[in-house]
Design an enzyme around this catalytic site. Structure first.
Site, PDB file in Angstrom:
ATOM      1  N   ASP A   1      10.547   0.233  -5.146  1.00  0.00           N
ATOM      2  CA  ASP A   1      11.199   1.480  -4.719  1.00  0.00           C
ATOM      3  C   ASP A   1      10.858   1.921  -3.302  1.00  0.00           C
ATOM      4  O   ASP A   1      10.996   3.094  -2.966  1.00  0.00           O
ATOM      5  CB  ASP A   1      10.804   2.598  -5.692  1.00  0.00           C
ATOM      6  CG  ASP A   1       9.295   2.851  -5.705  1.00  0.00           C
ATOM      7  OD1 ASP A   1       8.574   2.239  -4.899  1.00  0.00           O
ATOM      8  OD2 ASP A   1       8.845   3.662  -6.530  1.00  0.00           O
TER       9      ASP A   1
ATOM     10  N   GLU B   1      10.996  -5.069 -11.086  1.00  0.00           N
ATOM     11  CA  GLU B   1      10.583  -3.708 -11.461  1.00  0.00           C
ATOM     12  C   GLU B   1      11.792  -2.755 -11.360  1.00  0.00           C
ATOM     13  O   GLU B   1      11.758  -1.702 -10.720  1.00  0.00           O
ATOM     14  CB  GLU B   1       9.407  -3.199 -10.609  1.00  0.00           C
ATOM     15  CG  GLU B   1       8.618  -2.084 -11.259  1.00  0.00           C
ATOM     16  CD  GLU B   1       7.506  -1.533 -10.364  1.00  0.00           C
ATOM     17  OE1 GLU B   1       7.794  -0.770  -9.417  1.00  0.00           O
ATOM     18  OE2 GLU B   1       6.346  -1.878 -10.622  1.00  0.00           O
TER      19      GLU B   1
ATOM     20  N   GLU C   1      11.249   7.588  -3.242  1.00  0.00           N
ATOM     21  CA  GLU C   1      11.281   6.371  -4.063  1.00  0.00           C
ATOM     22  C   GLU C   1      12.328   6.396  -5.183  1.00  0.00           C
ATOM     23  O   GLU C   1      12.903   5.360  -5.513  1.00  0.00           O
ATOM     24  CB  GLU C   1       9.891   6.101  -4.656  1.00  0.00           C
ATOM     25  CG  GLU C   1       8.852   5.642  -3.639  1.00  0.00           C
ATOM     26  CD  GLU C   1       8.190   6.774  -2.876  1.00  0.00           C
ATOM     27  OE1 GLU C   1       8.499   7.959  -3.152  1.00  0.00           O
ATOM     28  OE2 GLU C   1       7.369   6.485  -1.986  1.00  0.00           O
TER      29      GLU C   1
ATOM     30  N   HIS D   1      -1.668   8.891  -2.224  1.00  0.00           N
ATOM     31  CA  HIS D   1      -0.900   8.714  -0.984  1.00  0.00           C
ATOM     32  C   HIS D   1       0.498   9.314  -1.021  1.00  0.00           C
ATOM     33  O   HIS D   1       1.157   9.379   0.010  1.00  0.00           O
ATOM     34  CB  HIS D   1      -0.749   7.222  -0.682  1.00  0.00           C
ATOM     35  CG  HIS D   1       0.103   6.483  -1.678  1.00  0.00           C
ATOM     36  ND1 HIS D   1       1.466   6.468  -1.595  1.00  0.00           N
ATOM     37  CD2 HIS D   1      -0.214   5.791  -2.778  1.00  0.00           C
ATOM     38  CE1 HIS D   1       1.946   5.771  -2.607  1.00  0.00           C
ATOM     39  NE2 HIS D   1       0.950   5.351  -3.346  1.00  0.00           N
TER      40      HIS D   1
ATOM     41  N   ARG E   1       4.081  10.842  -0.708  1.00  0.00           N
ATOM     42  CA  ARG E   1       4.673  11.739   0.303  1.00  0.00           C
ATOM     43  C   ARG E   1       4.847  13.160  -0.213  1.00  0.00           C
ATOM     44  O   ARG E   1       4.616  14.125   0.506  1.00  0.00           O
ATOM     45  CB  ARG E   1       6.050  11.206   0.711  1.00  0.00           C
ATOM     46  CG  ARG E   1       6.043  10.405   1.971  1.00  0.00           C
ATOM     47  CD  ARG E   1       7.465  10.069   2.395  1.00  0.00           C
ATOM     48  NE  ARG E   1       7.507   9.657   3.783  1.00  0.00           N
ATOM     49  CZ  ARG E   1       6.982   8.535   4.258  1.00  0.00           C
ATOM     50  NH1 ARG E   1       6.367   7.711   3.446  1.00  0.00           N
ATOM     51  NH2 ARG E   1       7.062   8.237   5.542  1.00  0.00           N
TER      52      ARG E   1
ATOM     53  N   HIS F   1      -6.216   5.803   1.695  1.00  0.00           N
ATOM     54  CA  HIS F   1      -4.979   5.195   2.216  1.00  0.00           C
ATOM     55  C   HIS F   1      -4.901   5.434   3.724  1.00  0.00           C
ATOM     56  O   HIS F   1      -5.311   6.492   4.211  1.00  0.00           O
ATOM     57  CB  HIS F   1      -3.801   5.850   1.490  1.00  0.00           C
ATOM     58  CG  HIS F   1      -2.487   5.144   1.658  1.00  0.00           C
ATOM     59  ND1 HIS F   1      -1.792   5.140   2.843  1.00  0.00           N
ATOM     60  CD2 HIS F   1      -1.737   4.434   0.784  1.00  0.00           C
ATOM     61  CE1 HIS F   1      -0.662   4.458   2.694  1.00  0.00           C
ATOM     62  NE2 HIS F   1      -0.607   4.015   1.450  1.00  0.00           N
TER      63      HIS F   1
HETATM   64  C1  UD1 Z   1       4.669   3.469   1.321  1.00  0.00           C
HETATM   65  C2  UD1 Z   1       5.911   3.614   0.421  1.00  0.00           C
HETATM   66  C3  UD1 Z   1       5.514   4.115  -0.958  1.00  0.00           C
HETATM   67  C4  UD1 Z   1       4.431   3.246  -1.551  1.00  0.00           C
HETATM   68  C5  UD1 Z   1       3.254   3.176  -0.591  1.00  0.00           C
HETATM   69  C6  UD1 Z   1       2.203   2.242  -1.125  1.00  0.00           C
HETATM   70  C7  UD1 Z   1       8.069   4.279   1.384  1.00  0.00           C
HETATM   71  C8  UD1 Z   1       8.898   5.400   1.868  1.00  0.00           C
HETATM   72  N1  UD1 Z   1       6.814   4.604   1.012  1.00  0.00           N
HETATM   73  O1  UD1 Z   1       4.152   4.764   1.582  1.00  0.00           O
HETATM   74  O2  UD1 Z   1       6.663   4.077  -1.816  1.00  0.00           O
HETATM   75  O3  UD1 Z   1       4.013   3.808  -2.783  1.00  0.00           O
HETATM   76  O4  UD1 Z   1       3.711   2.661   0.670  1.00  0.00           O
HETATM   77  O5  UD1 Z   1       0.986   2.382  -0.460  1.00  0.00           O
HETATM   78  O6  UD1 Z   1       8.508   3.154   1.360  1.00  0.00           O
HETATM   79  N2  UD1 Z   1      -0.550   2.684   7.673  1.00  0.00           N
HETATM   80  C9  UD1 Z   1      -1.439   1.920   8.401  1.00  0.00           C
HETATM   81  N3  UD1 Z   1      -1.735   0.654   7.952  1.00  0.00           N
HETATM   82  C10 UD1 Z   1      -1.235   0.137   6.808  1.00  0.00           C
HETATM   83  C11 UD1 Z   1      -0.369   0.941   6.055  1.00  0.00           C
HETATM   84  C12 UD1 Z   1      -0.017   2.202   6.504  1.00  0.00           C
HETATM   85  O7  UD1 Z   1      -1.931   2.342   9.430  1.00  0.00           O
HETATM   86  O8  UD1 Z   1      -1.551  -1.011   6.467  1.00  0.00           O
HETATM   87  C13 UD1 Z   1      -0.166   4.044   8.184  1.00  0.00           C
HETATM   88  C14 UD1 Z   1       0.755   3.936   9.414  1.00  0.00           C
HETATM   89  O9  UD1 Z   1       0.459   4.983  10.280  1.00  0.00           O
HETATM   90  C15 UD1 Z   1       2.145   4.117   8.787  1.00  0.00           C
HETATM   91  C16 UD1 Z   1       1.821   5.151   7.729  1.00  0.00           C
HETATM   92  O10 UD1 Z   1       0.567   4.742   7.190  1.00  0.00           O
HETATM   93  O11 UD1 Z   1       3.110   4.550   9.712  1.00  0.00           O
HETATM   94  C17 UD1 Z   1       2.863   5.328   6.656  1.00  0.00           C
HETATM   95  O12 UD1 Z   1       3.263   4.099   6.071  1.00  0.00           O
HETATM   96  P1  UD1 Z   1       4.617   4.083   5.159  1.00  0.00           P
HETATM   97  O13 UD1 Z   1       4.783   2.706   4.598  1.00  0.00           O
HETATM   98  O14 UD1 Z   1       5.746   4.652   5.901  1.00  0.00           O
HETATM   99  O15 UD1 Z   1       4.288   5.137   4.008  1.00  0.00           O
HETATM  100  P2  UD1 Z   1       3.229   5.076   2.847  1.00  0.00           P
HETATM  101  O16 UD1 Z   1       2.734   6.466   2.637  1.00  0.00           O
HETATM  102  O17 UD1 Z   1       2.262   4.003   3.090  1.00  0.00           O
HETATM  103  N1  UDP Z   2      -5.218  -1.159  -4.409  1.00  0.00           N
HETATM  104  C1  UDP Z   2      -5.956  -2.013  -3.584  1.00  0.00           C
HETATM  105  N2  UDP Z   2      -6.932  -1.468  -2.785  1.00  0.00           N
HETATM  106  C2  UDP Z   2      -7.190  -0.120  -2.758  1.00  0.00           C
HETATM  107  C3  UDP Z   2      -6.403   0.728  -3.570  1.00  0.00           C
HETATM  108  C4  UDP Z   2      -5.421   0.177  -4.375  1.00  0.00           C
HETATM  109  O1  UDP Z   2      -5.766  -3.225  -3.599  1.00  0.00           O
HETATM  110  O2  UDP Z   2      -8.086   0.295  -2.021  1.00  0.00           O
HETATM  111  C5  UDP Z   2      -4.145  -1.742  -5.253  1.00  0.00           C
HETATM  112  C6  UDP Z   2      -4.073  -1.293  -6.688  1.00  0.00           C
HETATM  113  O3  UDP Z   2      -4.874  -2.113  -7.531  1.00  0.00           O
HETATM  114  C7  UDP Z   2      -2.595  -1.404  -7.022  1.00  0.00           C
HETATM  115  C8  UDP Z   2      -1.902  -1.143  -5.682  1.00  0.00           C
HETATM  116  O4  UDP Z   2      -2.907  -1.292  -4.685  1.00  0.00           O
HETATM  117  O5  UDP Z   2      -2.237  -2.708  -7.448  1.00  0.00           O
HETATM  118  C9  UDP Z   2      -1.315   0.245  -5.642  1.00  0.00           C
HETATM  119  O6  UDP Z   2      -0.887   0.540  -4.349  1.00  0.00           O
HETATM  120  P1  UDP Z   2      -0.518   2.019  -3.895  1.00  0.00           P
HETATM  121  O7  UDP Z   2      -1.262   2.994  -4.718  1.00  0.00           O
HETATM  122  O8  UDP Z   2      -0.705   2.052  -2.415  1.00  0.00           O
HETATM  123  O9  UDP Z   2       1.053   2.109  -4.153  1.00  0.00           O
HETATM  124  P2  UDP Z   2       1.938   2.485  -5.440  1.00  0.00           P
HETATM  125  O10 UDP Z   2       1.547   1.580  -6.548  1.00  0.00           O
HETATM  126  O11 UDP Z   2       1.730   3.926  -5.733  1.00  0.00           O
HETATM  127  O12 UDP Z   2       3.336   2.250  -4.956  1.00  0.00           O
END
Ligand code: UD1
Ligand code: UDP
Length: 374
Positions: A97, A119, A133, A215, A217, A248
């Site tokens: 999603d 999924e 999502e 994490h 939004r 996160h």
């Molecule tokens: C995203 C997904 C969410 C998912 C989550 C898992 C969307 C809209 N959101 O949210 O559905 O549950 O990932 O974790 O698709 N960043 C880093 N390094 C990383 C990852 C993120 O620095 O490795 C920071 C960056 O500043 C980036 C920000 O996090 O711009 C947001 O990342 P983004 O993927 O847009 O949103 P998430 O909150 O991570």
């Molecule tokens: N996870 C990880 N390291 C961490 C925290 C979570 O590998 O420090 C794993 C966790 O076991 C799960 C996945 O990340 O499989 C969940 O990711 P996240 O919570 O970012 O996204 P969501 O599942 O809510 O989309």
């Protein structure tokens, strides 16, 4: 005739849940399979690729600091075009999603490839929660040819949207395939992990451990302030426990968490852990407080109760099975449900029964068999 698969993902959870499928297709000689990462996440995605030893064929390298949904969506669609034109896949696999899921599914549809959604069918029926999502998953579903639903509940959601039954396969969630792979790897004496060794040195594991992640939004802003207030109160009122929070990397999470929780002696804030280290830490924990989708699917396999900091859920199965409770971001509710699990042993034992409604670890085999028949 050899069929061509393109497996596309961009964030940490998609990578964890797609990794076993990549591995399964690598063994299949009748398919040519390539991996494309949008790198919507960077560091958190690379951690997963390293553990599962996946080398992507295409890396779009799109993550930007504090990125926004408009630019991310547009750049994914633009960047997918040359990949699809170069490889000309028969099947494009997307997962879940995220923005990557929705934008890659739309791009695949434009290319004429068959869209395969892993999924599929989870719904809250509330378009703003989880945001964005719920809508990402619904749009991907509309573009999909073959729907891989983790549970019967998700299959029924798709049937209600008039998806033809013959295009839906109930598989279980591939996260359980990934989890079992990791648990097995961790159990080997030969396996050593610097992050785990570091945790052993820095954390007092004679204390009860509460593991936190968050994490979403829709929780940014006041939601995270209320969550942090609750965690601080739990820590101060229960000095015998240790809270560990791998934070996160989203700046909208990092800022409030480090500002509000950095100086509490029994709260340890750390960087996101690699997947095996996180699974190891889940196993060591007494309970988990999270807003994560994946974590609430994994925890029942490890017999860990989960308090979910969300008001709605597209994953009702674990709530119905009694291993998960929704607590929202309400400070008092988070504190009271945590203390109930700390103090009421009977309640704890009821919630920690090891029953997982999300799968048996064979989801990828079922997906493969289905695709082979197409
Ligand atoms: C995203 C997904 C969410 C998912 C989550 C898992 C969307 C809209 N959101 O949210 O559905 O549950 O990932 O974790 O698709 N960043 C880093 N390094 C990383 C990852 C993120 O620095 O490795 C920071 C960056 O500043 C980036 C920000 O996090 O711009 C947001 O990342 P983004 O993927 O847009 O949103 P998430 O909150 O991570
Ligand atoms: N996870 C990880 N390291 C961490 C925290 C979570 O590998 O420090 C794993 C966790 O076991 C799960 C996945 O990340 O499989 C969940 O990711 P996240 O919570 O970012 O996204 P969501 O599942 O809510 O989309």
């Amino acid at each position: 005739m050899t069929k061509k698969n393109l497996i596309v993902f961009g964030t940490r959870p998609e990578a964890i849940k797609m990794a076993p499928l990549v591995k399964a297709f690598e063994q299949e000689k009748n398919f040519e399979t390539r991996v494309c990462i949008t790198a919507q996440h960077r560091e958190m995605l690379d951690q997963v690729l390293e553990f599962f030893e996946i080398k992507p064929h295409y890396d779009l390298d799109l993550m930007r600091p504090n990125q926004n949904l408009y630019t991310l969506t547009a750049t994914i669609i633009e960047s997918m075009k040359p990949v699809l034109e170069d490889f000309k896949p028969d099947f494009v696999f997307v997962h879940g999603d995220t923005t990557t899921t929705m934008a890659a599914a739309l791009s695949a549809f434009y290319s004429g490839a068959k869209v395969c959604h892993i999924e599929a069918g989870l719904r809250t029926f509330n378009k703003r929660n989880p945001f964005p999502e719920e809508i990402n998953r619904s749009i991907a579903g509309r573009l999909t040819d073959f729907h891989f639903a983790p549970t019967v509940t998700s299959r029924n959601n798709l049937l209600r949207e008039n998806v033809s039954d013959k295009n839906i396969k109930v598989t279980g969630n591939t996260v359980i395939d990934a989890l079992l792979f990791s648990v097995e790897k961790l159990s080997k004496n030969s396996y050593s992990d610097p992050e785990i060794e570091d945790l052993k040195k820095t954390i007092d594991f004679s204390k009860q451990i509460i593991l936190i992640t968050g994490h979403r939004r829709e929780n940014h802003g006041q939601g995270f302030i209320d969550i942090c207030k609750a965690l601080k109160e739990i820590a101060i009122r229960n000095p015998q426990i240790q809270l560990i929070y791998p934070v996160h990397l989203n700046p909208n999470v990092q800022k409030p968490v480090y500002e509000l929780l950095d100086r509490v002696s029994n709260i340890t804030l750390i960087n996101p852990l690699s997947y095996p280290a996180f699974v190891w830490l889940m196993e060591k924990s007494y309970l988990i407080i999270t807003d994560s989708g994946g974590v609430q699917e994994e925890a029942p396999s490890l017999g860990k109760p989960v308090l979910v900091m969300r008001n709605t859920t597209e994953r009702p199965e674990a709530v119905e099975a009694g291993t998960v409770i929704l607590v929202g971001t309400n400070t008092e509710k988070i504190v009271s449900e945590t203390e109930r699990l700390l103090n009421d042993k009977k309640h704890y034992e009821t919630m920690s029964k090891t029953h997982n409604p999300y799968g048996d670890g064979k989801a990828c085999t079922r997906i493969l068999e289905f695709i082979k028949s197409k």
